[in-house]
Every structure is written in structure tokens, then in C-alpha cells.
Design an enzyme around this catalytic site. Structure first.
Site, PDB file in Angstrom:
ATOM      1  N   LYS A  38      -8.092   8.999 -10.402  1.00 55.75           N
ATOM      2  CA  LYS A  38      -8.361   8.963  -8.958  1.00 55.75           C
ATOM      3  C   LYS A  38      -9.797   9.422  -8.673  1.00 55.75           C
ATOM      4  O   LYS A  38     -10.529   8.791  -7.915  1.00 55.75           O
ATOM      5  CB  LYS A  38      -7.381   9.875  -8.192  1.00 55.75           C
ATOM      6  CG  LYS A  38      -5.915   9.510  -8.346  1.00 55.75           C
ATOM      7  CD  LYS A  38      -5.009  10.354  -7.469  1.00 55.75           C
ATOM      8  CE  LYS A  38      -4.964  11.820  -7.822  1.00 55.75           C
ATOM      9  NZ  LYS A  38      -4.387  12.142  -9.152  1.00 55.75           N
ATOM     10  N   ARG A 113       0.472  15.351  -1.446  1.00 51.46           N
ATOM     11  CA  ARG A 113       1.157  15.674  -2.698  1.00 51.46           C
ATOM     12  C   ARG A 113       2.643  15.916  -2.458  1.00 51.46           C
ATOM     13  O   ARG A 113       3.398  16.086  -3.413  1.00 51.46           O
ATOM     14  CB  ARG A 113       0.602  16.964  -3.299  1.00 51.46           C
ATOM     15  CG  ARG A 113      -0.796  16.888  -3.845  1.00 51.46           C
ATOM     16  CD  ARG A 113      -0.820  16.250  -5.219  1.00 51.46           C
ATOM     17  NE  ARG A 113      -1.398  16.996  -6.292  1.00 51.46           N
ATOM     18  CZ  ARG A 113      -2.692  17.076  -6.584  1.00 51.46           C
ATOM     19  NH1 ARG A 113      -3.585  16.494  -5.841  1.00 51.46           N
ATOM     20  NH2 ARG A 113      -3.098  17.737  -7.638  1.00 51.46           N
ATOM     21  N   ARG A 150     -10.834  16.543 -21.290  1.00 51.78           N
ATOM     22  CA  ARG A 150     -11.735  16.533 -20.133  1.00 51.78           C
ATOM     23  C   ARG A 150     -12.605  17.783 -20.073  1.00 51.78           C
ATOM     24  O   ARG A 150     -12.137  18.889 -20.318  1.00 51.78           O
ATOM     25  CB  ARG A 150     -10.902  16.417 -18.848  1.00 51.78           C
ATOM     26  CG  ARG A 150     -11.752  16.426 -17.589  1.00 51.78           C
ATOM     27  CD  ARG A 150     -11.020  15.861 -16.417  1.00 51.78           C
ATOM     28  NE  ARG A 150      -9.912  16.697 -15.965  1.00 51.78           N
ATOM     29  CZ  ARG A 150      -9.185  16.428 -14.884  1.00 51.78           C
ATOM     30  NH1 ARG A 150      -9.441  15.343 -14.168  1.00 51.78           N
ATOM     31  NH2 ARG A 150      -8.197  17.214 -14.520  1.00 51.78           N
ATOM     32  N   ARG A 183     -11.108  22.576 -17.405  1.00 46.67           N
ATOM     33  CA  ARG A 183     -10.434  23.135 -16.229  1.00 46.67           C
ATOM     34  C   ARG A 183      -9.286  24.030 -16.671  1.00 46.67           C
ATOM     35  O   ARG A 183      -8.630  23.740 -17.671  1.00 46.67           O
ATOM     36  CB  ARG A 183      -9.889  21.996 -15.356  1.00 46.67           C
ATOM     37  CG  ARG A 183     -10.887  21.498 -14.359  1.00 46.67           C
ATOM     38  CD  ARG A 183     -10.430  20.278 -13.595  1.00 46.67           C
ATOM     39  NE  ARG A 183      -9.054  20.309 -13.089  1.00 46.67           N
ATOM     40  CZ  ARG A 183      -8.560  19.387 -12.265  1.00 46.67           C
ATOM     41  NH1 ARG A 183      -9.325  18.386 -11.861  1.00 46.67           N
ATOM     42  NH2 ARG A 183      -7.323  19.456 -11.834  1.00 46.67           N
ATOM     43  N   ARG A 194       2.145  20.206 -14.193  1.00 45.63           N
ATOM     44  CA  ARG A 194       1.583  19.368 -13.116  1.00 45.63           C
ATOM     45  C   ARG A 194       2.273  18.010 -13.079  1.00 45.63           C
ATOM     46  O   ARG A 194       2.547  17.464 -12.008  1.00 45.63           O
ATOM     47  CB  ARG A 194       0.075  19.198 -13.316  1.00 45.63           C
ATOM     48  CG  ARG A 194      -0.702  20.488 -13.045  1.00 45.63           C
ATOM     49  CD  ARG A 194      -2.072  20.465 -13.681  1.00 45.63           C
ATOM     50  NE  ARG A 194      -2.960  19.489 -13.097  1.00 45.63           N
ATOM     51  CZ  ARG A 194      -4.015  18.971 -13.747  1.00 45.63           C
ATOM     52  NH1 ARG A 194      -4.288  19.324 -14.991  1.00 45.63           N
ATOM     53  NH2 ARG A 194      -4.787  18.099 -13.149  1.00 45.63           N
TER      54      ARG A 194
HETATM   55  P1  AMP Z   1      -6.468  18.008  -8.612  1.00 48.10           P
HETATM   56  O1  AMP Z   1      -7.917  18.328  -8.795  1.00 48.10           O
HETATM   57  O2  AMP Z   1      -6.224  16.983  -7.552  1.00 48.10           O
HETATM   58  O3  AMP Z   1      -5.796  17.675  -9.917  1.00 48.10           O
HETATM   59  O4  AMP Z   1      -5.766  19.333  -8.061  1.00 48.10           O
HETATM   60  C1  AMP Z   1      -5.793  20.531  -8.829  1.00 48.10           C
HETATM   61  C2  AMP Z   1      -4.812  21.529  -8.256  1.00 48.10           C
HETATM   62  O5  AMP Z   1      -5.172  21.847  -6.894  1.00 48.10           O
HETATM   63  C3  AMP Z   1      -3.364  21.078  -8.163  1.00 48.10           C
HETATM   64  O6  AMP Z   1      -2.657  21.240  -9.386  1.00 48.10           O
HETATM   65  C4  AMP Z   1      -2.831  22.014  -7.085  1.00 48.10           C
HETATM   66  O7  AMP Z   1      -2.666  23.330  -7.574  1.00 48.10           O
HETATM   67  C5  AMP Z   1      -3.994  22.059  -6.117  1.00 48.10           C
HETATM   68  N1  AMP Z   1      -3.920  20.965  -5.103  1.00 48.10           N
HETATM   69  C6  AMP Z   1      -4.755  19.909  -4.968  1.00 48.10           C
HETATM   70  N2  AMP Z   1      -4.393  19.145  -3.931  1.00 48.10           N
HETATM   71  C7  AMP Z   1      -3.286  19.723  -3.404  1.00 48.10           C
HETATM   72  C8  AMP Z   1      -2.425  19.396  -2.320  1.00 48.10           C
HETATM   73  N3  AMP Z   1      -2.603  18.295  -1.578  1.00 48.10           N
HETATM   74  N4  AMP Z   1      -1.394  20.231  -2.061  1.00 48.10           N
HETATM   75  C9  AMP Z   1      -1.191  21.349  -2.785  1.00 48.10           C
HETATM   76  N5  AMP Z   1      -1.955  21.711  -3.831  1.00 48.10           N
HETATM   77  C10 AMP Z   1      -2.999  20.909  -4.147  1.00 48.10           C
END
Ligand code: AMP
Length: 243
Positions: A38, A113, A150, A183, A194
Site C-alpha cells: 500500500k 482498519r 524491510r 520497524r 498484525r
Molecule cells: P502500518 O504502517 O499501516 O502498517 O501501521 C502500523 C501500526 O500502526 C499498526 O500495526 C497499528 O498499530 C497502527 N495503526 C495504523 N493505522 C491504524 C488504524 N487505522 N487504526 C488503528 N491502529 C493503526
């Protein structure tokens, strides 16, 4: 008490910004599991369309670097691969998309999410013609391979992969020379968590959105192919989104 105050503040923000946010913004919303690509697709589209790429994960990681009680709490969610509470994410998102650079639209990555988040999004942006959901799918093996290799630049957040897209100099960003780090949530057990969260939350989001909103499905076997597919499919709905 603290959570209730936050919740109230976020609802107040929603009502305050509601009319501004409902302005003429075309919004591309990216859905898909962690590691689906994404972020890569959104960054590329953002460069081409000059529309901002709003990643809720990036907003959270940025906020988690501060020295505050909230940042400690956010780090703990990140480290465990759990979702951050809705009231926190709504507040961050609404503040960000209320900024002027989003006035003509934006590219949303990582939100919604949960079904509640999906409902919130479509209530803030009620014009169905101005939303296109892009769902990227990819197999679990590919996800694991991508996320475990990554690396992210700690300064500019550019993404690399130890085997597929390594930096020119080991552990150094090609663009800004920042230090490359893995990360905290790209560790094997956290990736599993996740994925589990994603699989549990995704089905209700899809059944709520897919039949009622503009929606495209793309597969991410390779970045170029995925990008070409999504551009074609989005343009076949409305060419204004990628202007
Ligand atoms: P991402 O970078 O999109 O993979 O997000 C990393 C982490 O941020 C996720 O595993 C969640 O802990 C948190 N996160 C990101 N977007 C959301 C969301 N819309 N709702 C809740 N937690 C989020």
C-alpha cells in the site's frame, strides 16, 4: 476519565471540521494486509498526482517519537502489533486531513482498519462519488518475505528491502543518508499478530464497503504490474482521481 476526555475532544473536532471535510475532496482509500505494498503504491501515486499520501501508520510512528505519555502508549501498541484505539487515530487523522494540502483530495493508507473506522470515514465523507476504495491482495508467504527484509530510513521513512531493493551503501538511505532500521513491528511474531488482526477485521469492512461504494481489487505480484492495474481500474471509474 482520560479516555473519555479524548473521545469527547475527537467528536468535537469531527463536528467542527465536518463541514470543511465534506468539501470537494476526491479520496483514494487503500486497503490490504500489512506488506501488501500500500505504502509503495500510495507514494508513487502521490508523486504523480501531487496529492498528499496520508498514512495512519506514519502518523502514529511520528507521534510515538515524542517524549510523552501518549507516545509510550503508542509504542506499546506498535510493538505488540495491536491496533491503536479509535479515539486516538480519529483525532490524528482528522487533524491531518483538515490541513490545506488535503483540500483537493488525498490518498489514504492504513485507514480504515475496523468496521467502526469504515463507518466513521463514510460518515465524514458522505459523497460516495468522491471515494474509491482500492483493495490490494497478496499471499501470506510474500508478506512474510517482504516485511522480514524491510528497512526504513529513520529520517525520511523511505523503504528498502535487504534483498529486493537494497540501498547503495549498507544501512544508509540513498536519498538523505539517514540510518536504515527495521520497524519494531516487522519482527516475525509481531507480523503474525498484525496478520491475525487484519484477517479478523477485514471481512466486515469488505462486506460493508464493497457492495455500496466504488471499489477496485488489485493483486500485487509485482509493484509495476500492480500500479498499472490500479491506475487502469481507478481511471475506468473516474479519471479525476488521478489528475
Ligand atoms: P502500518 O504502517 O499501516 O502498517 O501501521 C502500523 C501500526 O500502526 C499498526 O500495526 C497499528 O498499530 C497502527 N495503526 C495504523 N493505522 C491504524 C488504524 N487505522 N487504526 C488503528 N491502529 C493503526
Amino acid at each position: 476519565m482520560k479516555a473519555r476526555t479524548l473521545l469527547l475532544a475527537s467528536f468535537l473536532l469531527c463536528s467542527l471540521f465536518g463541514s470543511f471535510l465534506a468539501a470537494e475532496q476526491n479520496i483514494l482509500v487503500f486497503l490490504g494486509p500489512p506488506g501488501a505494498g500500500k505504502g509503495t503504491m500510495c507514494k508513487k501515486l502521490s508523486t504523480v498526482t501531487h496529492k498528499p499520501h496520508i498514512s495512519t501508520g506514519d502518523l502514529i510512528r511520528e507521534q510515538s517519537k515524542a517524549q510523552s505519555a501518549l507516545s509510550k502508549e503508542l509504542n506499546s501498541y506498535l510493538e505488540q502489533g495491536k491496533l491503536v484505539p479509535d479515539e486516538v487515530i480519529f483525532k490524528m487523522l482528522i487533524e491531518r486531513v483538515s490541513q490545506e494540502d488535503c483540500a483537493d483530495g488525498f490518498i489514504l493508507d492504513g485507514f480504515p482498519r475496523t468496521l467502526d473506522q469504515a463507518k466513521k470515514l463514510v460518515s465524514i465523507f458522505p459523497d460516495k462519488d468522491r471515494l474509491i476504495f482500492v483493495n490490494i491482495s497478496v499471499g501470506d508467504d510474500t508478506i512474510l518475505e517482504r516485511l522480514q527484509g524491510r528497512l526504513i530510513c529513520s529520517d525520511c521513512a523511505k523503504s528498502y528491502h535487504t534483498s529486493f531493493t537494497p540501498p547503495a551503501q549498507e544501512n544508509q538511505c540513498d536519498d538523505c543518508h539517514g540510518k536504515l532500521v527495521a520497524r519494531v513491528d516487522d519482527e516475525y511474531t509481531v507480523i503474525q499478530k498484525r496478520l491475525e488482526v487484519y484477517k479478523k477485521e477485514y471481512a466486515p469492512i469488505q462486506s460493508f464497503l464493497k457492495s455500496n461504494y466504488q471499489w477496485v481489487d488489485v493483486k500485487n505480484h509485482s509493484a509495476d504490474e500492480c500500479y498499472a492495474q490500479l491506475v487502469n481500474k481507478v481511471n475506468s471509474i473516474n479519471t479525476e482521481f488521478l489528475d
